[in-house]
Design an enzyme around this catalytic site. Structure first.
Site, mmCIF file in Angstrom:
data_model
loop_
_atom_site.group_PDB
_atom_site.id
_atom_site.type_symbol
_atom_site.label_atom_id
_atom_site.label_comp_id
_atom_site.label_asym_id
_atom_site.label_seq_id
_atom_site.Cartn_x
_atom_site.Cartn_y
_atom_site.Cartn_z
ATOM 1 N N SER A 123 -13.406 -43.651 -11.728
ATOM 2 C CA SER A 123 -14.469 -43.970 -12.680
ATOM 3 C C SER A 123 -14.675 -42.853 -13.685
ATOM 4 C CB SER A 123 -15.776 -44.275 -11.945
ATOM 5 O OG SER A 123 -16.051 -43.297 -10.989
ATOM 6 N N HIS A 144 -10.653 -50.402 -13.049
ATOM 7 C CA HIS A 144 -11.955 -49.867 -12.605
ATOM 8 C C HIS A 144 -12.886 -51.004 -12.186
ATOM 9 C CE1 HIS A 144 -15.857 -47.511 -13.636
ATOM 10 N NE2 HIS A 144 -15.535 -47.362 -12.377
ATOM 11 N N GLU A 156 -12.825 -52.864 -15.656
ATOM 12 C CA GLU A 156 -12.386 -52.197 -16.880
ATOM 13 C C GLU A 156 -10.894 -51.885 -16.710
ATOM 14 O OE1 GLU A 156 -16.241 -49.820 -18.662
ATOM 15 O OE2 GLU A 156 -15.178 -48.840 -17.024
ATOM 16 N N ASN A 194 -19.924 -46.564 -18.265
ATOM 17 C CA ASN A 194 -20.585 -45.304 -17.933
ATOM 18 C C ASN A 194 -20.910 -44.471 -19.163
ATOM 19 O OD1 ASN A 194 -20.980 -45.596 -15.214
ATOM 20 N ND2 ASN A 194 -18.974 -44.777 -14.669
HETATM 21 P P1 NAI Z 1 -14.984 -43.222 -0.316
HETATM 22 O O1 NAI Z 1 -15.205 -41.795 -0.060
HETATM 23 O O2 NAI Z 1 -15.935 -44.248 0.239
HETATM 24 O O3 NAI Z 1 -13.525 -43.627 0.185
HETATM 25 C C1 NAI Z 1 -12.368 -42.902 -0.097
HETATM 26 C C2 NAI Z 1 -11.352 -43.188 1.009
HETATM 27 O O4 NAI Z 1 -10.103 -42.642 0.600
HETATM 28 C C3 NAI Z 1 -11.706 -42.551 2.343
HETATM 29 O O5 NAI Z 1 -11.623 -43.540 3.355
HETATM 30 C C4 NAI Z 1 -10.662 -41.450 2.511
HETATM 31 O O6 NAI Z 1 -10.286 -41.276 3.868
HETATM 32 C C5 NAI Z 1 -9.506 -41.999 1.708
HETATM 33 N N1 NAI Z 1 -8.622 -40.981 1.151
HETATM 34 C C6 NAI Z 1 -8.971 -39.837 0.540
HETATM 35 N N2 NAI Z 1 -7.867 -39.180 0.119
HETATM 36 C C7 NAI Z 1 -6.808 -39.944 0.477
HETATM 37 C C8 NAI Z 1 -5.394 -39.835 0.295
HETATM 38 N N3 NAI Z 1 -4.869 -38.775 -0.311
HETATM 39 N N4 NAI Z 1 -4.610 -40.813 0.770
HETATM 40 C C9 NAI Z 1 -5.147 -41.881 1.416
HETATM 41 N N5 NAI Z 1 -6.458 -42.049 1.606
HETATM 42 C C10 NAI Z 1 -7.285 -41.092 1.134
HETATM 43 O O7 NAI Z 1 -14.877 -43.354 -1.899
HETATM 44 P P2 NAI Z 1 -15.221 -44.612 -2.829
HETATM 45 O O8 NAI Z 1 -16.663 -44.578 -3.185
HETATM 46 O O9 NAI Z 1 -14.646 -45.848 -2.250
HETATM 47 O O10 NAI Z 1 -14.440 -44.204 -4.169
HETATM 48 C C11 NAI Z 1 -13.052 -44.258 -4.248
HETATM 49 C C12 NAI Z 1 -12.625 -44.198 -5.694
HETATM 50 O O11 NAI Z 1 -13.254 -45.262 -6.430
HETATM 51 C C13 NAI Z 1 -12.966 -42.906 -6.428
HETATM 52 O O12 NAI Z 1 -11.951 -42.646 -7.345
HETATM 53 C C14 NAI Z 1 -14.259 -43.276 -7.148
HETATM 54 O O13 NAI Z 1 -14.488 -42.502 -8.285
HETATM 55 C C15 NAI Z 1 -13.972 -44.715 -7.532
HETATM 56 N N6 NAI Z 1 -15.143 -45.558 -7.764
HETATM 57 C C16 NAI Z 1 -16.241 -45.487 -6.941
HETATM 58 C C17 NAI Z 1 -17.320 -46.322 -7.164
HETATM 59 C C18 NAI Z 1 -18.505 -46.290 -6.262
HETATM 60 O O14 NAI Z 1 -19.564 -46.842 -6.638
HETATM 61 N N7 NAI Z 1 -18.420 -45.698 -5.087
HETATM 62 C C19 NAI Z 1 -17.344 -47.291 -8.279
HETATM 63 C C20 NAI Z 1 -16.102 -47.325 -9.029
HETATM 64 C C21 NAI Z 1 -15.087 -46.463 -8.793
#
Ligand code: NAI
Length: 505
Positions: A123, A144, A156, A194
């Protein structure tokens, strides 16, 4: 380029909040999906969790039991990244860190075939930077989704400098085939949503900082006059002040400290105090079990109003006149400069000047300014501001007239542009700048704000409805009143006004 067909194998990396939702969306659309997370067992647990959630929908009669079984059968955990080698589209939703994401994409490049699309759900990171140095940067694209991905319609589709237009189009068509509302955007800080949403928070925060009204009153005005689902304070309490403040800081820094995006000290205080909103039990509001939500302020009416005089048109507030007539109040109409006379009061729609300035410049005694409402035929509350010499009796006449129309009146301090007007003008201004810089088309920008953050109307269509000259005048007056860069009108808005054209024809 067409959408990927349902035979295409989709890989999702990262089984956190976003990855799981995205995997569910792809499986619901009929694809085989492989979910991988570096944490052992996380993908399997996530799929079991999706199964449980879908089970609730079956119990509520919203999903067929066989469909639930089919969706879950299409979802498989992958035990290694190598197991994703035959994917056609990989969507990563791992930790928000450029180096980690680049490392992952570099690894995928050696594993997957040259025509596999590599998408990131980032994001805030640059798709251009993510793709830099890769062998096939043209296949790297942003996809996105918004949280929760199965519910929120917007996607997006973000093109970096090297992204092939055909790849962006394929991802766009695929998202549409998955039942989403995709928009094209360029890899610029904050993409569309955003970035364009920043003033929604910033203007309420500033109004609060200037003591214009309480947070509950400002929130109520956003909902009941602005027709937004939530006001800025209740929404940021829900998002979390740490998250919302970090996004603002990241956009502000990325635009080289453009004052338009300047973060708020009011919000920083909350973050510093650990008052992060709902999740910490305290933000602008308290979420303690026994805490009552503070009520919005409103004035009570003491007069009886039987008639008023309309001179000219109230502009975007003209709908109020129909409502006044429908309430049985006589409206005498004559030519004039766009004011409504109610007893001794002179009522006008805000044009971005403070009431004290306008009263002096236009020679009005007992001036009462109206805030913007999305739809004056439906608004249940309207913000008012008075000049320092407006009498209590004159204000009461206006409050009584609105009460007769079943509209509550909330008095704001005499700030320029009141609450809803300044917010909508600034949202439109940011949207205009995004359109000017080709971050998205006006249609896509408006769609993004409605589908991504549930705005009642796209900011550009809303500006068209208010009238672009009135929006420009509001911004010019805000800029003059504050003497700040923050309110500078977008060149595109100024050009549209000079041309006599609109954002949507
Ligand atoms: P989260 O922290 O809930 O989940 C991330 C997951 O990725 C975890 O389960 C972790 O174990 C895993 N992970 C981390 N590094 C890894 C790797 N190298 N290889 C494999 N797995 C790995 O994070 P979330 O909130 O789901 O966000 C994920 C992405 O989505 C980020 O880039 C964030 O900016 C983006 N995003 C988040 C939003 C939100 O509201 N939380 C909305 C839109 C985008």
């Amino acid at each position: 380029m067409q959408a990927l067909n349902t035979q295409a194998l989709i890989a999702v990396i990262g089984a956190g909040a976003m990855g799981v939702g995205i995997a569910q969306v792809a499986a619901q659309a009929g694809h085989q999906v492989r979910l991988f997370d570096m944490r052992d067992g996380a993908a399997g647990e996530a799929i079991a969790n999706i199964d449980r959630q879908l089970g609730k929908r079956v119990a509520n009669g919203k999903l067929d039991a066989q469909d639930r079984a089919d969706i879950v059968a299409r979802l498989r955990p992958a035990d290694s990244i190598e197991a994703l080698a035959d994917s056609h589209l990989v969507i990563e939703a791992i930790v928000e860190n450029l180096e980690v994401k680049r490392g992952l994409f570099t690894q995928l490049e050696t594993l997957c075939s040259a025509d596999c699309i590599l998408a990131s759900n980032t994001s805030s990171l640059s798709i251009t930077a993510l793709a830099a140095g890769m062998q096939h940067p043209q296949r790297v694209v942003g996809m996105h989704f918004f949280n929760p991905a199965p519910v929120m319609a917007l996607v997006e589709v973000v093109s970096g400098l090297a992204t092939a237009p055909g790849i962006a189009q394929c991802v766009h068509s695929t998202a549409a085939a998955w039942g989403k509302k995709p928009v094209h955007t360029r890899s610029t800080p904050g993409f569309i949503v955003n970035r364009v949403a920043r003033p929604f928070y910033a203007e309420s925060l500033r109004a609060l900082q200037e003591g214009a009204a309480s947070s509950a009153t400002l929130d109520a005005l956003m909902r009941e006059a602005g027709a937004f689902r939530m006001g800025a304070f209740e929404l940021t309490d829900l998002i979390g002040h740490d998250v919302n403040y970090a996004v603002t800081c990241s956009v502000f820094n990325a635009y080289y400290n453009d004052m338009r995006f300047q973060p708020s000290l009011v919000q920083k205080e909350l973050v510093d105090a650990g008052h992060l909103g709902r999740k910490s039990g305290q933000g602008f509001y308290s979420y303690a079990a026994d805490a009552a939500k503070p009520a919005a302020d409103e004035l009570s009416a003491a007069s009886q109003v039987e008639s008023c005089v309309l001179e000219g048109s109230l502009g975007a507030a003209q709908g109020l006149i129909e409502r006044i007539k429908a309430a049985g109040v006589k409206v005498i109409e004559r030519d004039g400069s766009g004011v409504l006379r109610v007893g001794d009061a002179v009522v006008a729609l805000s044009d971005g000047r403070m009431a004290c300035q306008r009263s002096l410049q236009d020679g009005h005694r007992n001036l009462v300014l109206l805030d913007l409402a999305k739809d004056y035929s439906k608004a249940t509350r309207i913000g008012l501001a008075c000049a320092q010499n407006t009498s209590r009796e004159a204000l009461d006449q206006v409050v009584s007239l609105l009460a007769r129309c079943s509209i509550k009146s909330s008095l704001l301090a005499d700030i320029p542009g009141l609450a809803v007007m300044r917010t909508v003008a600034m949202l439109a201004n940011e949207a205009a700048d995004a359109a000017l810089h080709n971050v998205g088309t006006p249609t896509d920008i408006d769609l993004a704000m409605c589908a991504g953050v549930n705005y009642p109307m796209g900011p550009l269509a809303w500006a068209d409805e208010i009238g672009l000259p009135a929006v420009l005048q509001t911004l010019d007056n805000l800029q003059r009143a504050y003497g700040e860069e923050r309110y500078r009108p977008s060149l595109l808005l100024r050009r549209k006004v000079a041309e006599g054209s609109r954002f949507h024809d």
